[in-house]
Design a protein around this motif. Structure first.
Motif, PDB file in Angstrom:
ATOM      1  N   VAL A 128      92.985   3.809 149.265  1.00  0.00           N
ATOM      2  CA  VAL A 128      93.407   5.180 149.555  1.00  0.00           C
ATOM      3  C   VAL A 128      93.368   5.993 148.268  1.00  0.00           C
ATOM      4  N   TRP A 129      92.683   7.143 148.321  1.00  0.00           N
ATOM      5  CA  TRP A 129      92.769   8.108 147.224  1.00  0.00           C
ATOM      6  C   TRP A 129      94.060   8.911 147.370  1.00  0.00           C
ATOM      7  N   ILE A 130      94.797   9.051 146.267  1.00  0.00           N
ATOM      8  CA  ILE A 130      96.014   9.866 146.233  1.00  0.00           C
ATOM      9  C   ILE A 130      95.774  10.963 145.196  1.00  0.00           C
ATOM     10  N   VAL A 131      95.787  12.229 145.611  1.00  0.00           N
ATOM     11  CA  VAL A 131      95.284  13.311 144.761  1.00  0.00           C
ATOM     12  C   VAL A 131      96.246  14.487 144.723  1.00  0.00           C
ATOM     13  N   ASP A 132      96.508  14.981 143.520  1.00  0.00           N
ATOM     14  CA  ASP A 132      97.155  16.275 143.343  1.00  0.00           C
ATOM     15  C   ASP A 132      96.194  17.141 142.548  1.00  0.00           C
ATOM     16  N   PRO A 133      95.552  18.128 143.198  1.00  0.00           N
ATOM     17  CA  PRO A 133      94.530  18.910 142.491  1.00  0.00           C
ATOM     18  C   PRO A 133      95.091  19.719 141.334  1.00  0.00           C
ATOM     19  N   ILE A 134      96.320  20.236 141.482  1.00  0.00           N
ATOM     20  CA  ILE A 134      97.018  20.851 140.349  1.00  0.00           C
ATOM     21  C   ILE A 134      98.493  20.485 140.475  1.00  0.00           C
ATOM     22  N   ASP A 135      98.937  19.596 139.613  1.00  0.00           N
ATOM     23  CA  ASP A 135     100.336  19.199 139.568  1.00  0.00           C
ATOM     24  C   ASP A 135     101.036  20.100 138.552  1.00  0.00           C
ATOM     25  N   GLY A 136     102.059  20.807 139.016  1.00  0.00           N
ATOM     26  CA  GLY A 136     102.685  21.821 138.172  1.00  0.00           C
ATOM     27  C   GLY A 136     102.103  23.189 138.449  1.00  0.00           C
ATOM     28  N   THR A 137     101.970  23.512 139.739  1.00  0.00           N
ATOM     29  CA  THR A 137     101.342  24.788 140.115  1.00  0.00           C
ATOM     30  C   THR A 137     102.089  25.981 139.538  1.00  0.00           C
ATOM     31  N   ARG A 138     103.423  25.919 139.507  1.00  0.00           N
ATOM     32  CA  ARG A 138     104.173  27.071 138.970  1.00  0.00           C
ATOM     33  C   ARG A 138     103.871  27.279 137.484  1.00  0.00           C
ATOM     34  N   ALA A 139     103.698  26.185 136.747  1.00  0.00           N
ATOM     35  CA  ALA A 139     103.298  26.312 135.342  1.00  0.00           C
ATOM     36  C   ALA A 139     101.907  26.932 135.244  1.00  0.00           C
TER      37      ALA A 139
ATOM     38  N   ASP B 224     124.198  10.681 121.872  1.00  0.00           N
ATOM     39  CA  ASP B 224     123.263  11.231 120.881  1.00  0.00           C
ATOM     40  C   ASP B 224     121.853  11.387 121.440  1.00  0.00           C
ATOM     41  N   PHE B 225     121.748  11.787 122.719  1.00  0.00           N
ATOM     42  CA  PHE B 225     120.428  12.001 123.308  1.00  0.00           C
ATOM     43  C   PHE B 225     119.758  13.232 122.700  1.00  0.00           C
ATOM     44  N   THR B 226     118.437  13.175 122.610  1.00  0.00           N
ATOM     45  CA  THR B 226     117.638  14.358 122.331  1.00  0.00           C
ATOM     46  C   THR B 226     117.072  14.844 123.655  1.00  0.00           C
ATOM     47  N   ARG B 227     117.500  16.024 124.071  1.00  0.00           N
ATOM     48  CA  ARG B 227     117.017  16.565 125.341  1.00  0.00           C
ATOM     49  C   ARG B 227     115.731  17.353 125.102  1.00  0.00           C
ATOM     50  N   ILE B 228     114.682  16.932 125.782  1.00  0.00           N
ATOM     51  CA  ILE B 228     113.385  17.579 125.677  1.00  0.00           C
ATOM     52  C   ILE B 228     113.244  18.561 126.834  1.00  0.00           C
ATOM     53  N   GLU B 229     112.702  19.726 126.551  1.00  0.00           N
ATOM     54  CA  GLU B 229     112.514  20.735 127.594  1.00  0.00           C
ATOM     55  C   GLU B 229     111.797  20.126 128.796  1.00  0.00           C
ATOM     56  N   ARG B 230     112.276  20.486 129.964  1.00  0.00           N
ATOM     57  CA  ARG B 230     111.721  19.924 131.201  1.00  0.00           C
ATOM     58  C   ARG B 230     110.212  20.150 131.270  1.00  0.00           C
ATOM     59  N   ILE B 231     109.491  19.108 131.636  1.00  0.00           N
ATOM     60  CA  ILE B 231     108.030  19.157 131.715  1.00  0.00           C
ATOM     61  C   ILE B 231     107.651  19.482 133.156  1.00  0.00           C
ATOM     62  N   PRO B 232     106.992  20.620 133.409  1.00  0.00           N
ATOM     63  CA  PRO B 232     106.786  21.072 134.783  1.00  0.00           C
ATOM     64  C   PRO B 232     105.971  20.113 135.645  1.00  0.00           C
ATOM     65  N   SER B 233     104.947  19.504 135.096  1.00  0.00           N
ATOM     66  CA  SER B 233     104.123  18.556 135.840  1.00  0.00           C
ATOM     67  C   SER B 233     104.802  17.184 135.840  1.00  0.00           C
ATOM     68  N   LEU B 234     105.107  16.665 137.025  1.00  0.00           N
ATOM     69  CA  LEU B 234     105.736  15.338 137.093  1.00  0.00           C
ATOM     70  C   LEU B 234     104.804  14.274 136.531  1.00  0.00           C
ATOM     71  N   ALA B 235     103.510  14.413 136.792  1.00  0.00           N
ATOM     72  CA  ALA B 235     102.564  13.433 136.257  1.00  0.00           C
ATOM     73  C   ALA B 235     102.604  13.417 134.733  1.00  0.00           C
ATOM     74  N   LEU B 236     102.660  14.605 134.107  1.00  0.00           N
ATOM     75  CA  LEU B 236     102.737  14.655 132.648  1.00  0.00           C
ATOM     76  C   LEU B 236     104.077  14.130 132.148  1.00  0.00           C
ATOM     77  N   ARG B 237     105.140  14.353 132.903  1.00  0.00           N
ATOM     78  CA  ARG B 237     106.444  13.828 132.506  1.00  0.00           C
ATOM     79  C   ARG B 237     106.380  12.306 132.381  1.00  0.00           C
ATOM     80  N   LEU B 238     105.710  11.667 133.331  1.00  0.00           N
ATOM     81  CA  LEU B 238     105.619  10.200 133.310  1.00  0.00           C
ATOM     82  C   LEU B 238     104.681   9.696 132.222  1.00  0.00           C
ATOM     83  N   VAL B 239     103.526  10.350 132.052  1.00  0.00           N
ATOM     84  CA  VAL B 239     102.586   9.824 131.060  1.00  0.00           C
ATOM     85  C   VAL B 239     103.079  10.053 129.637  1.00  0.00           C
TER      86      VAL B 239
END
Length: 276
Positions: free
Chosen positions: A92-103, A184-199
């Motif tokens: 099965v192909w699983i595709v998101d043509p643009i992940d983070g559309t609002r960005a 003592d966490f360093t909070r990084i600005e939220r990454i709009p694309s979930l795929a980019l957040r994971l990679v």
């Protein structure tokens, strides 16, 4: 049941898939304006989420080209009507043509094109391309993960204290409360694309990525494989791994982390964390 795709076929397929991903990026990129509004036409889907002509153009291109490359693979995409015939299919192909559309709409460069090929329910091949950044991640099950052709690995912290974390604020707040005094966490600005957040967990630039409920298979599958192959994990907040190609391809809250931080994050989420 059809035979799984073999190693030789995967090796032959990869150069063609890279070319397809480059072409998809070339289709999307002209519609993007960094720091400004997209030039693409915009409308709303059922539920109110935005879609653009760029999403549709990339989706149409990928469906044609990927189906040519692996004709027996079923299809699941954010921008295509779901076909229940995919259930139980071996490929099965699983595709998101643009992940983070609002960005993409607003000129933020953190959007991506995400493509995964599932084999017997598990990601076998994963691509996450960020055209505005000129960055490409890929992975094949059992062969490791790369960023722009160079091998990548998740970080290997021995404790949660001091971790670099990103995700929705309510989830970050709960994790912080559960981690004990002075995490003592360093909070990084939220990454709009979930795929980019994971990679970015996969390449070691983020230690913990949190994902709110309602993520879909197409947001996750490709990046999940990249992270697994880089020495990390994606699981729910009970520690269960993600399962793909279900009848309803929707997920609850998730975490992405190096394998060494999986249990500390789960313990902190449950309020049992101890920073050291």
């Amino acid at each position: 049941m059809p035979e799984p795709i073999d190693e030789a076929a995967i090796s032959a397929l990869m150069p063609e898939l890279r070319a397809v991903m480059r072409e998809a990026a070339d289709i999307a990129r002209p519609y993007f304006r960094e720091g400004g509004q997209t030039t693409a036409r915009i409308w709303s889907k059922a539920g109110g989420s935005p879609v653009t002509e760029a999403d549709v153009a990339v989706d149409t291109f990928l469906k044609i080209r990927l189906s040519e490359l692996v004709p027996r693979a079923a299809w699941l995409s954010e921008e295509t009507a779901d076909d229940p015939a995919r259930i139980g299919r071996d490929l099965v192909w699983i595709v998101d043509p643009i992940d983070g559309t609002r960005a993409f709409l607003s000129g933020h460069p953190d959007w991506s094109i995400a493509v995964a090929l599932l084999s017997q329910g598990e990601p076998l091949i994963g691509f996450v391309h960020a055209p505005a950044l000129g960055t490409a991640y890929e992975a094949v099950r059992g062969r490791g993960a790369t960023r722009d052709g160079a091998p990548i690995a998740a970080s290997e912290p021995s404790a949660l204290r001091g971790a670099r974390i990103t995700g929705p604020k309510p989830m970050l707040d709960r994790l912080t409360r559960g981690a004990g005094p002075d995490p003592d966490f360093t909070r990084i600005e939220r990454i709009p694309s979930l795929a980019l957040r994971l990679v970015r967990v996969a390449d070691g630039s983020v230690d913990v990525g949190l994902v709110s409920s309602d993520a879909r298979d197409w947001d996750l599958a490709a990046a999940d494989l990249v992270l697994r192959e880089a020495g990390g994990t994606v699981c729910d907040l009970a520690g269960q791994p993600t399962i793909y190609n279900k009848a309803v391809p929707v997920h609850g809250e998730l975490l992405a982390a190096p394998s060494s931080l999986r249990d500390p994050v789960l313990a902190a989420w449950g309020g049992r964390g101890r920073t050291v």
